[in-house]
Each structure stands twice: as C-alpha cells, then as structure tokens.
Write an enzyme that holds these catalytic residues in place. Structure first.
Site, PDB file in Angstrom:
ATOM      1  N   HIS A  30       0.860  -1.182   0.000  1.00 53.93           N
ATOM      2  CA  HIS A  30       0.000   0.000   0.000  1.00 53.93           C
ATOM      3  C   HIS A  30       0.901   1.238   0.000  1.00 53.93           C
ATOM      4  O   HIS A  30       2.129   1.116  -0.065  1.00 53.93           O
ATOM      5  CB  HIS A  30      -0.962  -0.041   1.207  1.00 53.93           C
ATOM      6  CG  HIS A  30      -0.270  -0.290   2.524  1.00 53.93           C
ATOM      7  ND1 HIS A  30       0.630   0.599   3.090  1.00 53.93           N
ATOM      8  CD2 HIS A  30      -0.322  -1.345   3.382  1.00 53.93           C
ATOM      9  CE1 HIS A  30       1.074   0.116   4.233  1.00 53.93           C
ATOM     10  NE2 HIS A  30       0.522  -1.066   4.430  1.00 53.93           N
ATOM     11  N   HIS A  33       4.057   1.312   2.206  1.00 57.31           N
ATOM     12  CA  HIS A  33       5.236   0.632   1.666  1.00 57.31           C
ATOM     13  C   HIS A  33       5.879   1.469   0.547  1.00 57.31           C
ATOM     14  O   HIS A  33       7.102   1.586   0.466  1.00 57.31           O
ATOM     15  CB  HIS A  33       4.840  -0.721   1.065  1.00 57.31           C
ATOM     16  CG  HIS A  33       4.246  -1.700   2.037  1.00 57.31           C
ATOM     17  ND1 HIS A  33       2.946  -2.114   1.965  1.00 57.31           N
ATOM     18  CD2 HIS A  33       4.788  -2.345   3.101  1.00 57.31           C
ATOM     19  CE1 HIS A  33       2.695  -2.995   2.931  1.00 57.31           C
ATOM     20  NE2 HIS A  33       3.795  -3.147   3.648  1.00 57.31           N
ATOM     21  N   GLY A 144       9.195   1.321   8.650  1.00 58.79           N
ATOM     22  CA  GLY A 144       8.176   2.324   8.967  1.00 58.79           C
ATOM     23  C   GLY A 144       8.021   2.563  10.464  1.00 58.79           C
ATOM     24  O   GLY A 144       8.125   1.638  11.266  1.00 58.79           O
ATOM     25  N   GLN A 150       9.195  -2.269  16.388  1.00 58.63           N
ATOM     26  CA  GLN A 150      10.006  -3.036  15.428  1.00 58.63           C
ATOM     27  C   GLN A 150      11.184  -2.190  14.951  1.00 58.63           C
ATOM     28  O   GLN A 150      12.326  -2.666  14.883  1.00 58.63           O
ATOM     29  CB  GLN A 150       9.128  -3.447  14.251  1.00 58.63           C
ATOM     30  CG  GLN A 150       9.879  -4.016  13.067  1.00 58.63           C
ATOM     31  CD  GLN A 150       8.927  -4.532  12.012  1.00 58.63           C
ATOM     32  OE1 GLN A 150       8.399  -5.625  12.114  1.00 58.63           O
ATOM     33  NE2 GLN A 150       8.689  -3.749  10.968  1.00 58.63           N
TER      34      GLN A 150
HETATM   35  P1  AMP Z   1       4.724  -5.125   6.575  1.00 61.78           P
HETATM   36  O1  AMP Z   1       4.563  -5.495   5.126  1.00 61.78           O
HETATM   37  O2  AMP Z   1       3.443  -4.814   7.266  1.00 61.78           O
HETATM   38  O3  AMP Z   1       5.617  -6.081   7.310  1.00 61.78           O
HETATM   39  O4  AMP Z   1       5.503  -3.745   6.585  1.00 61.78           O
HETATM   40  C1  AMP Z   1       6.695  -3.570   5.864  1.00 61.78           C
HETATM   41  C2  AMP Z   1       7.270  -2.219   6.212  1.00 61.78           C
HETATM   42  O5  AMP Z   1       6.329  -1.204   5.887  1.00 61.78           O
HETATM   43  C3  AMP Z   1       7.578  -2.086   7.707  1.00 61.78           C
HETATM   44  O6  AMP Z   1       8.794  -1.360   7.845  1.00 61.78           O
HETATM   45  C4  AMP Z   1       6.395  -1.300   8.207  1.00 61.78           C
HETATM   46  O7  AMP Z   1       6.687  -0.531   9.360  1.00 61.78           O
HETATM   47  C5  AMP Z   1       6.123  -0.389   7.017  1.00 61.78           C
HETATM   48  N1  AMP Z   1       4.766   0.136   7.045  1.00 61.78           N
HETATM   49  C6  AMP Z   1       3.622  -0.559   7.211  1.00 61.78           C
HETATM   50  N2  AMP Z   1       2.553   0.279   7.226  1.00 61.78           N
HETATM   51  C7  AMP Z   1       3.051   1.529   7.084  1.00 61.78           C
HETATM   52  C8  AMP Z   1       2.458   2.832   7.031  1.00 61.78           C
HETATM   53  N3  AMP Z   1       1.144   3.025   7.122  1.00 61.78           N
HETATM   54  N4  AMP Z   1       3.276   3.895   6.865  1.00 61.78           N
HETATM   55  C9  AMP Z   1       4.622   3.730   6.773  1.00 61.78           C
HETATM   56  N5  AMP Z   1       5.238   2.526   6.794  1.00 61.78           N
HETATM   57  C10 AMP Z   1       4.457   1.441   6.950  1.00 61.78           C
END
Ligand code: AMP
Length: 276
Positions: A30, A33, A144, A150
């Site tokens: 989204h 990412h 993020g 994390q």
């Molecule tokens: P995930 O696919 O949920 O494991 O997230 C992958 C990366 O995207 C991680 O570093 C998350 O912190 C980051 N992330 C997820 N949601 C958001 C968001 N709304 N804004 C910024 N970064 C995000």
C-alpha cells in the site's frame, strides 16, 4: 526490475548493484510501503524490496495462512516504484528443513508492548531481517514508524551485531480520515473500519491535549481509552513510552511515544504517535 526467488540468484544479482537500500515487506503493498521505497531511493541509487510473509513472526493463533498475498498487484506496484531488485523467497528457501534453530533476541526491548502480547513475534522479525541483511547486504534499510517498536528493535540489533547498515525510519502514512495504512485493513468490514478510526482519533485527541500543555501521560492515556471504548474496541494496550528504552513515562517532558494495540472484531490493529 530483477525478480529473484532463491538466495544464490539474489546474491548474484545484488553484486551488480553497488550502493543499495532495502525495503523489507510482507507484501499486500500500500502507500505506506511505497513511501518507504521512495525514501529508500533518496538514500541510495539502487533499491531492493523483499516480499516474504514470514511464518516465524506469527503466533499459532494468528493470521499467517489468511494474510493477503496479492502477488500480481504487488509486482505491478514494485515496477511502478522502479524497484531494481525484488526478492521473493518461499518459506522453504528461507527456512531450509533441518536448519539449526537460531534465536536473535533483544529481551529488554522485545518483552514489552507488542512483544508482551505476541510472544516470540520479535524473535521471528529479528531472525528474518538478519537473514535478509546477510542475503541482500544492503547499505541502507528502511522501516516504517507505524511499527515503531520493530523499528527500535531492528536499529538496536544492527547496532549490537555490527551490521554495516544505516537504518532509516519512514513516517506513518495514513488514509485521508486518519486510519494508519496497513495490509490488515483489508480484513475490516465497512462498520469495523468506522470503529477502527477511533484508534487514530484517540491518538490525535491525546496529541491535541499535549499541545495544550497536558504532560501527565495517564491523562493522555485516559483520553485515548475513552475514545476506544466508545466504539467498543477491545484494547490490548495503550502506553506512553520512551522511544529509546520503551519504558513507561509518567510525564511527557521529553520525547514520548503513545502506542495503541486494539482489536476490532477479529482484526488486531496497532498505531502510534510521537509527542515532542
Ligand atoms: P509489513 O509489510 O506490514 O511487514 O511492513 C513492511 C514495512 O512497511 C515495515 O517497515 C512497516 O513498518 C512499514 N509500514 C507498514 N505500514 C506503514 C504505514 N502506514 N506507513 C509507513 N510505513 C508502513
């Protein structure tokens, strides 16, 4: 975009790339990412991403099998973001059957907040990210702030284990109405999505109080609690912590993170805001 599925191919492709920034993800991409991918580009001429739904960071009763995996849409988004190298391993590639168990744990940071409610979660996160770092050998890694614990744990892991990698935080991207973007938002029915808005609304209400001069964190926490309970959310925690130690803070006289985890129906959501 070079797409690789196994470790050897990934190492070979990486060698040709020079200075490289990595954005690890679990897919169902989204705008959050994509913003990290843009930020990565500002830190290195080449950008790698990984898409891997990591089984070791999910608890036995969590959503590993139903986690969304819209691979074609993800590939298109990576192409649009001009990703240079995309690593798409499967679980057997990352965790060879018979491989010795290795635990990377930062107990002081991983036993609180998310770690307390999701036992073993951060061990899984550290394990997979350490492996991705060794396989891809990025110069920069972008994570993020949405997952602020994390981010803190991975920064500490890089420091403690001397990975030669600069860890860069990316701000939380929100929907226009405030809901923090998350792959798990897809699970929400329209009614549940309305209720989920209480999380960001609560955090913003507390931030507004902070801006008016309120410093006692228990008052800020109570404000958030009222807003979540109005919508009948089931609260895992509402916390006010120091962004470095992750320990509880009584008075917001220095930087403080307000963090929330709550369930809307069966969907568990997290969000946070930094007061400074
Ligand atoms: P995930 O696919 O949920 O494991 O997230 C992958 C990366 O995207 C991680 O570093 C998350 O912190 C980051 N992330 C997820 N949601 C958001 C968001 N709304 N804004 C910024 N970064 C995000």
């Amino acid at each position: 975009m070079i797409i690789v599925k196994n470790i050897e191919e990934c190492r070979a492709a990486r060698k040709k790339l020079g200075r490289l920034a990595l954005v690890p993800t679990m897919g169902a991409l989204h705008e959050g990412h994509l913003s990290l991918m843009m930020l990565a580009r500002a830190h290195a001429p080449k950008v790698a991403a990984s898409i891997f739904v990591n089984p070791t960071q999910f608890g036995p009763r969590e959503d590993y099998t139903k986690y969304p995996r819209p691979i074609e849409a993800d590939l298109e988004k990576c192409r649009q973001a001009e990703i240079d190298l995309l690593f798409l391993p499967d679980a057997d590639q990352m965790y060879m059957p018979g491989m010795a168990e290795v635990i990377v744990d930062l107990p002081q940071l991983s036993s609180v907040l998310e770690g307390k409610h999701r036992p073993g979660h951060f061990r899984g996160v550290c394990q997979v990210v350490a492996k991705l770092f060794n396989i891809i050998q990025p110069d920069v890694a972008v994570f993020g702030q949405k997952d602020f614990q994390q981010f803190r744990i991975l920064s500490a892991m890089v420091e403690a284990l001397d990975f030669p990698i600069e860890v860069v935080p990316g701000p939380t991207v929100r929907e226009p109405d405030g809901l923090a973007m998350s792959s798990r938002n897809q699970y929400l029915s329209p009614t549940d999505r309305e209720k989920a808005l209480a999380i960001s609304r609560g955090l913003f209400a507390a931030q507004a109080e902070f801006k008016k001069g309120i410093r006692q964190t228990n008052r800020l926490i109570t404000t958030i609690q009222h807003i979540l309970l109005e919508q009948h959310l089931s609260i895992d925690y509402i916390a006010a912590v120091d962004p470095i130690t992750l320990k509880h803070v009584d008075a917001a006289t220095g930087p403080v993170v307000l963090a929330v985890a709550a369930r809307v129906g069966t969907t568990r959501l997290i969000d946070n805001i930094t007061l400074a």
